[in-house]
Structure formats: C-alpha cells, structure tokens
Write an enzyme that holds these catalytic residues in place. Structure first.
Site, mmCIF file in Angstrom:
data_model
loop_
_atom_site.group_PDB
_atom_site.id
_atom_site.type_symbol
_atom_site.label_atom_id
_atom_site.label_comp_id
_atom_site.label_asym_id
_atom_site.label_seq_id
_atom_site.Cartn_x
_atom_site.Cartn_y
_atom_site.Cartn_z
ATOM 1 C CG HIS A 12 -2.054 12.704 30.427
ATOM 2 N ND1 HIS A 12 -1.973 14.079 30.397
ATOM 3 C CD2 HIS A 12 -2.731 12.370 29.294
ATOM 4 C CE1 HIS A 12 -2.572 14.537 29.320
ATOM 5 N NE2 HIS A 12 -3.043 13.527 28.627
ATOM 6 C CG HIS A 59 -8.008 14.884 28.413
ATOM 7 N ND1 HIS A 59 -7.264 14.980 29.564
ATOM 8 C CD2 HIS A 59 -7.121 14.599 27.427
ATOM 9 C CE1 HIS A 59 -5.992 14.758 29.280
ATOM 10 N NE2 HIS A 59 -5.879 14.526 27.998
ATOM 11 C CG HIS A 193 -0.593 10.687 22.302
ATOM 12 N ND1 HIS A 193 0.152 11.722 22.804
ATOM 13 C CD2 HIS A 193 -1.797 10.783 22.933
ATOM 14 C CE1 HIS A 193 -0.555 12.409 23.691
ATOM 15 N NE2 HIS A 193 -1.752 11.868 23.785
ATOM 16 C CD GLU A 240 -2.103 15.350 25.823
ATOM 17 O OE1 GLU A 240 -3.321 15.185 25.959
ATOM 18 O OE2 GLU A 240 -1.271 14.451 26.103
HETATM 19 C C1 DHB Z 1 -4.689 8.414 25.250
HETATM 20 C C2 DHB Z 1 -3.732 9.416 25.433
HETATM 21 C C3 DHB Z 1 -4.102 10.669 25.929
HETATM 22 O O1 DHB Z 1 -3.244 11.711 26.093
HETATM 23 C C4 DHB Z 1 -5.398 10.910 26.280
HETATM 24 O O2 DHB Z 1 -5.683 12.104 26.831
HETATM 25 C C5 DHB Z 1 -6.373 9.931 26.075
HETATM 26 C C6 DHB Z 1 -6.021 8.692 25.569
HETATM 27 C C7 DHB Z 1 -4.323 7.074 24.730
HETATM 28 O O3 DHB Z 1 -3.170 6.853 24.340
HETATM 29 O O4 DHB Z 1 -5.181 6.186 24.737
HETATM 30 FE FE FE Z 2 -4.233 13.573 26.871
#
Ligand code: DHB
Ligand code: FE
Length: 284
Positions: A12, A59, A193, A240
């Site tokens: 996501h 979040h 990420h 995650e």
């Molecule tokens: C991003 C990725 C995420 O999982 C999230 O919760 C918020 C932002 C991103 O890559 O910008």
């Molecule tokens: Fe996220």
C-alpha cells in the site's frame, strides 16, 4: 460453509491512492505500476468473492499512542474512510460483515488468540489502497470486508510465527462459519521501504524478490525470520511484510502462485503483489 479461496498480497502507498483519485494512472510514472494490477481485476470479476478478511496496518488514523492493539478485528457493519490530512479519499464506504467478524473473533479468542474487538474505526490508505488496486473505482465496493489491523508501527510488532499461527486460526474460524461464503484473505503493506532517518529511500530488490519466492514456495523459513532482518534488509517500514504471513498461514502449507507483479518505485516504496490459491482448490 464459508471457504478461503485465495490469498492476495499487495503493498500500500498513499501516493497510489492519490494517483487514482486525481486521474493520473495513465501517466508514464504510474502506468507500469497499475498495469501489473490488470490481471487481478479480471480475476476478481471472475471469482466474485463475497468477503475479504483484509489484514492491514493503521497509520495513526484510528489508533494512536494512547491505544496500540497488536491484533484488532473490525466487527462493524461499516467503516468510514479516514482523513489522513487531505480529506477522506473519494472512495465508497467500506461495508463490514459483522456476523463473520464476530464469529472469527469468538473462534480466535477461544482458540487463544486475544484479538481486540473494534466496533467503530476509520480505515486509512493501508486498507483503501489495496481495495482500489483490486477493484478499481466502482460506485460501491463489490465485497464486504473484515478488517484485521496489526501493529507494525510501534515496537514490538508480532513475530512472523505468531502471524502465521493467527492466519491458521482465522482459516479454522472461516471454515466453521455455516453460511456459504467465498472468502479471500489479503496480506498488505511492504515491500522494502524506509521513510525516515539516514537510510530513507532504501529499496532492496533482491531481498524483496526472494521474499516473494519464499512466501509461495518455502514459507517455513519466513515464519522464523527475526524482526531485525526485515529492518536491516527491507528498511524500517519493510516490517509491514510480517502481515503477509497471516494471509499465507491461512492458506495452509502449500499454495499455488497465479500471478506476481513487482515494481519500483511508487513514491518511496517497492511494490509487490501476489495472487495465491490454496493447493487443492478445485477448479470449476
Ligand atoms: C509510503 C509508504 C507507506 O507504507 C506508508 O504507509 C506511507 C508512505 C511511501 O512510500 O510514501
Ligand atoms: Fe505503510
């Protein structure tokens, strides 16, 4: 009887939701990302699931530092779309399946998984972006949703093995629900990420691809992967991915991979997507 017919994984990213909502999916940056989700939209149109048990993380939209449930289950008839700072996404409200949710809550708690029961909750991009990726932009979502919210924001998140075992317990619960329902389970979030600190922007394609391979064919090792490996290899938000093990545990020891998509980048994130079916699922 209700039955789990598929397990679907997807990352996501809030920017994916914004790209859809602002009509940018045809732009060069976004085209290859969305092309990888054409297959699943056709699959969903054929399979017509009734309910999705949607494993995701909040979040700081519904929960904050005051209350941090490790595992929570939504038992409501409807979930509002959260305002994450730019107003709620213009997507339909998410309809719950309260009877199935209460049944899963009862079965899992009596099975010694102490889920937190949530009767009112706004759902953020963690839930609505996967819905948009699987179903596009319908006037109403074609499925009911049982949200399972997992804490992966504040240390400590649950272990991979605990997630796997919860997935098994959810599968037992679904299979003992008397109504004839086509149920899918989704694991969402990830892949590599990191949004913060000196390593912000970290992407690890080799590790992500190996995770996809192992999730389908060799999930046993993933059950015991320590949190530190997710953090080191996939970045702080890569944790995650532990949620995907709830989905995978619900499918049983062997699963068949029908579709895979992997794309970098979407905002700061590597995007992974798998469609799995439990081995032995009968084809019409
Ligand atoms: C991003 C990725 C995420 O999982 C999230 O919760 C918020 C932002 C991103 O890559 O910008
Ligand atoms: Fe996220």
């Amino acid at each position: 009887m209700a039955r789990i017919t598929a397990g679907i994984a997807t990352s996501h990213v809030p920017a994916i939701g914004a790209a859809i909502d602002l009509g940018k999916t045809g732009e060069e940056y976004w085209k290859p990302l969305f092309a990888g989700y054409d297959w699943v939209k056709q699959y969903q149109a054929r399979e017509k699931p009734d309910v999705v048990v949607l494993v995701y993380n909040d979040h700081a939209s519904a929960f904050d530092m005051k209350i941090i449930p490790t595992f929570a289950i939504g038992c409501a008839d409807e979930y509002a779309v959260a305002d994450e700072g730019w107003g709620p996404r213009p997507v339909p409200p998410v309809k719950g399946h309260a009877d199935l949710a209460w049944h899963i809550a009862q079965c899992c708690i009596l099975d010694e998984f102490d889920l937190t029961i949530i009767n009112e909750m706004a759902v953020d991009h963690g839930l609505t972006v996967p819905m948009s990726l699987m179903f596009g932009e319908p006037r109403a979502w074609p499925v009911k949703v049982v949200p399972i919210a997992v804490n992966v924001v504040t240390y400590p998140p649950p272990t991979g093995n605990r997630c796997w075992l919860l997935g098994e317990a959810i599968a037992r619960a679904v299979e003992s629900f008397p109504e004839d329902l086509n149920v899918q389970i989704w694991g969402t979030g990830g892949m590599s990420h990191q949004l913060q600190g000196p390593r912000a922007g970290l992407i690890n394609k080799d590790w992500d691809r190996a995770f996809l391979d192992r999730l389908t064919g060799d999930p046993e090792a993933l059950r015991h992967m320590p949190h530190i490996e997710y953090l080191r290899e996939a970045g702080s938000e890569g944790i995650e991915l532990v949620m995907w093990l709830i989905m995978r545990g619900a499918l049983g020891p062997r699963a068949r991979e029908l579709h895979r998509h992997y794309h970098v980048p979407a905002s700061n994130t590597a995007v992974g997507h798998l469609v799995l079916e439990p081995a032995g699922k009968e084809k019409p």
